[in-house]
Scaffold this active site. Structure first.
Site, PDB file in Angstrom:
ATOM      1  N   HIS A 283       0.856  -1.544  -0.276  1.00  0.00           N
ATOM      2  CA  HIS A 283       0.546  -0.370  -0.075  1.00  0.00           C
ATOM      3  C   HIS A 283       1.080   1.473  -0.176  1.00  0.00           C
ATOM      4  O   HIS A 283       2.340   0.885   0.161  1.00  0.00           O
ATOM      5  CB  HIS A 283      -0.900   0.257   1.127  1.00  0.00           C
ATOM      6  N   ALA A 284       0.839   2.601   0.283  1.00  0.00           N
ATOM      7  CA  ALA A 284       0.917   3.480  -0.179  1.00  0.00           C
ATOM      8  C   ALA A 284      -0.308   4.508   1.026  1.00  0.00           C
ATOM      9  O   ALA A 284      -1.070   4.223   1.244  1.00  0.00           O
ATOM     10  CB  ALA A 284       1.127   4.678  -1.287  1.00  0.00           C
TER      11      ALA A 284
END
Length: 150
Positions: free
Chosen positions: A52-53
């Site tokens: 994820h970011a």
């Protein structure tokens, strides 16, 4: 922020025959104040974490025990970092896709974060991440990074 802004930072190490000591001061050793600390452990062999970011969150990741790798992706380039010492950590700036893998047996990953948990700050879909990265580079104001895109 470009991938070059993410970097390994060496922390102070006070050596003593009775055992060594390392410490982290937010705003001093790392470029943000610490608002949250969490850690990953008992990660099964062959598993990965992350993927994820974050839109706005800054993180500093330390291998407290054992080792693991972190692959960072800024939407154009990727870079793999290997963490295996408790007096080194990886600073990760916002808008950087991250995947943690290659955990050793007994590996413990500690994360220092610039904000408390906020599910709206996560980007969990890589296609959405790529869209946001390219929209920002192109100046598309219809997709500001601060607003969750759902």
């Amino acid at each position: 922020m470009p991938l070059n802004d993410c970097r390994i930072i060496e922390l102070p190490k006070i050596t003593d025959p009775r055992g060594n000591l390392t410490f982290v001061e937010g705003g001093n050793h790392i470029p943000f104040d610490i608002k949250r600390v969490y850690y990953l452990y008992d990660v099964p062999g062959g598993s990965d974490r992350g993927s994820h970011a974050h839109r706005n969150l800054h993180q500093f990741i330390i291998a407290m025990s054992g080792s693991f790798d972190i692959v960072l992706d800024d939407g154009e380039r990727q870079r793999r970092f290997h963490l295996n010492r408790s007096y080194y950590g990886l600073y990760i700036c916002p808008m950087m896709w991250r995947t943690l893998d290659n955990f050793s047996s007994g590996g413990v990953c500690m994360v220092l974060a610039s904000a408390v948990y906020d599910p709206a700050d996560y980007i969990r879909d890589h296609d959405e991440f790529m869209h946001l990265v390219h929209a920002k580079k192109g100046g598309d104001l219809n997709h500001p990074l601060e607003t969750p895109h759902r």
